[in-house]
Structures are given as structure tokens and as C-alpha cells.
Design an enzyme around this catalytic site. Structure first.
Site, mmCIF file in Angstrom:
data_model
loop_
_atom_site.group_PDB
_atom_site.id
_atom_site.type_symbol
_atom_site.label_atom_id
_atom_site.label_comp_id
_atom_site.label_asym_id
_atom_site.label_seq_id
_atom_site.Cartn_x
_atom_site.Cartn_y
_atom_site.Cartn_z
ATOM 1 C CD GLU A 153 -2.418 0.898 2.833
ATOM 2 O OE1 GLU A 153 -3.079 2.608 3.188
ATOM 3 O OE2 GLU A 153 -2.569 0.031 2.924
ATOM 4 C CD GLU A 194 -2.683 7.218 5.343
ATOM 5 O OE1 GLU A 194 -3.468 6.794 5.808
ATOM 6 O OE2 GLU A 194 -1.752 7.237 5.377
#
Length: 262
Positions: free
Chosen positions: A11, A16
Site C-alpha cells: 500500500e 493522508e
């Protein structure tokens, strides 16, 4: 971005953050045996931890926080008109850049990105014998996601006295009782562009990548790209395979980019 059979195909979190965070967080999450070195002099951001194995540290991954004051996330990002995030994924490394609206490189605007000509990235995840990039990352999907509460935002909710109103509200209570707060909680994306490294020595030194996918986004788009490790490229007239790589640029507008925000 993430691959199938998580976390075995990895990932890559490009944008974020949670709650009132102002500096973007970039991280990798993998299966066992992936440790990233600290390349402080080669990146603008700050390494938080080099352990990418998702079974450690409550799946925090190996994370790098963007350089402070660069308008990379949240309300500060919005007030400065957004910008461009670009990610280069090769067999050697994964790098992430952020360019504010007023400083987007001309080669990106021309559709001929040349990462070698750009300034230092915000994040530089260097592959090595301690983390083989091709082994840990493959077959990724590009995902835009807004999560209410969740493991990260919900887990640190009480530590933010403003959001939790001095600890009197849980994350779930806040989300359920304050829908008007999320009026501006959306993604405004002008374009997503995916490029693959050319399979021959480029005649134009300023353009080592060719365009693979350019898409104007709508509410239903789903974009899937093959990973660098799944394609073996050969130079014309040669039997020697060439490693491939992907460079992705996201042109974002003045929305608040968040993957796991409450």
C-alpha cells in the site's frame, strides 16, 4: 494505492491525514521484511519510522511527514488553492513530490514529466536488500477515500481537545451530530495522469516517461494500472529486460484531501 491480497502487494499512501492535521503524511504498508532507511538529506520530509511491516506498530507503516509550512494538507492546502502531487514508483524507489499551485513544473504542465529535473521530493522511500520494491508492491489500484473515524482518526480523536470538545464527544457522536461540519469534506480533482517509463532510450531527454492513462474524473471512475514489477520491457534489438516504472501526477483543487479523516 494498494494491491490485492493486502498487505502482500503493498500500500502506498500519497495523501493522508486526520482531524486538524496540517502537514501531509506519506507512508508504505507491506508484508514482512521491509525496512526503509532514513535519507534525510535526499528528501524534504521527516521520517517517522522506517518499519513498513503492517504487523508492527498497529499498522502505522513506514511514514514520512511533509516539510512543515508547505501547505500540503488540510485547511492550509485549501486556502492556497491546492496543487499537484506526483509519485514515482520504480524498482529502485518510491518518491512523492508536492507542488503548490504557483510552482508546478513546466514539464508536468506539458504532459512530459521529468522527475530528474525536479527539486527534492517530500518523501523518498529507497528500496534495498532490506526492502525489495518489486517483491512488496504490485498490481495497485488508485483510490480516493474519505473515512469517518476509523482506526487512525478514531484512535487519536480524544487527543485533540478542539475536535473532541475537551473530551466530551466521541468521534462517532461528532460525526452523527454535526453533519454541517462536513460541508467541505470532498475531493476536487482536476485530473489523474499515469505515465510509464519508455521502453527505449528517450530521444527527448526531458521526457523519460510516456503517457499511459489520462482521465477527466467523474463520480464513478475507477482507475487500475499494472505495477512496475509486472511488465518486462526490452530495448529495441536487445534481449536484455529493462525495468519499468510508473509516475503518477494528481492535480488537486481546493478541497481538503484526506484518506482517514473524522
Amino acid at each position: 494505492m494498494f494491491g490485492p491480497n493486502w498487505p502482500n502487494n503493498g500500500e502506498i499512501d500519497i495523501i493522508e491525514g486526520v482531524n486538524r492535521q496540517v502537514d501531509n503524511g506519506m507512508s508504505l504498508h507491506t508484508s514482512a521484511n521491509c525496512q526503509i532507511p532514513n535519507l534525510a538529506s535526499a528528501q524534504l520530509g521527516t521520517l517517522n519510522t522506517g518499519q513498513c511491516d503492517s504487523s508492527f506498530n498497529y499498522n502505522s507503516g513506514c511514514g514520512i511527514t511533509a516539510q512543515a509550512g508547505q501547505h500540503t494538507y488540510g485547511s492550509d492546502f485549501n486556502s492556497h488553492g491546492g496543487g499537484v502531487y506526483a509519485t514515482e514508483w520504480t524498482s529502485d524507489h518510491i518518491k512523492i513530490w508536492f507542488f503548490p499551485r504557483y510552482a508546478i513544473p513546466h514539464d508536468i504542465l506539458r504532459g512530459k514529466p521529468n522527475p530528474n529535473s525536479w527539486s527534492k521530493p517530500q518523501a523518498f522511500f529507497q528500496g534495498s536488500s532490506s526492502c525489495n520494491i518489486d517483491t512488496h508492491f504490485a498490481n495497485h489500484n488508485l483510490v480516493f477515500d474519505t473515512t469517518f473515524c476509523g482506526d487512525w482518526a478514531g484512535g487519536v480523536w480524544s487527543s485533540d481537545g478542539v475536535c473532541s470538545e475537551g473530551g466530551t464527544l466521541t468521534c462517532q457522536q461528532f460525526v452523527a451530530g454535526r453533519p454541517e461540519i462536513f460541508r467541505d469534506a470532498f475531493w476536487l480533482v482536476n485530473s489523474v495522469k499515469v505515465y510509464q517509463q519508455k521502453n527505449y532510450p528517450p530521444t527527448d531527454a526531458s521526457s523519460p516517461y510516456s503517457n499511459v492513462t489520462t482521465s477527466a474524473l467523474n463520480d464513478n471512475i475507477s482507475l487500475t494500472s499494472p505495477p512496475p514489477s509486472s511488465t518486462s520491457l526490452k530495448a529495441p534489438g536487445s534481449d536484455a529486460p529493462r525495468s519499468s516504472s510508473w509516475q503518477t501526477s494528481w492535480t488537486t483543487g481546493s478541497s481538503s484531501p484526506t484518506k482517514r479523516a473524522a
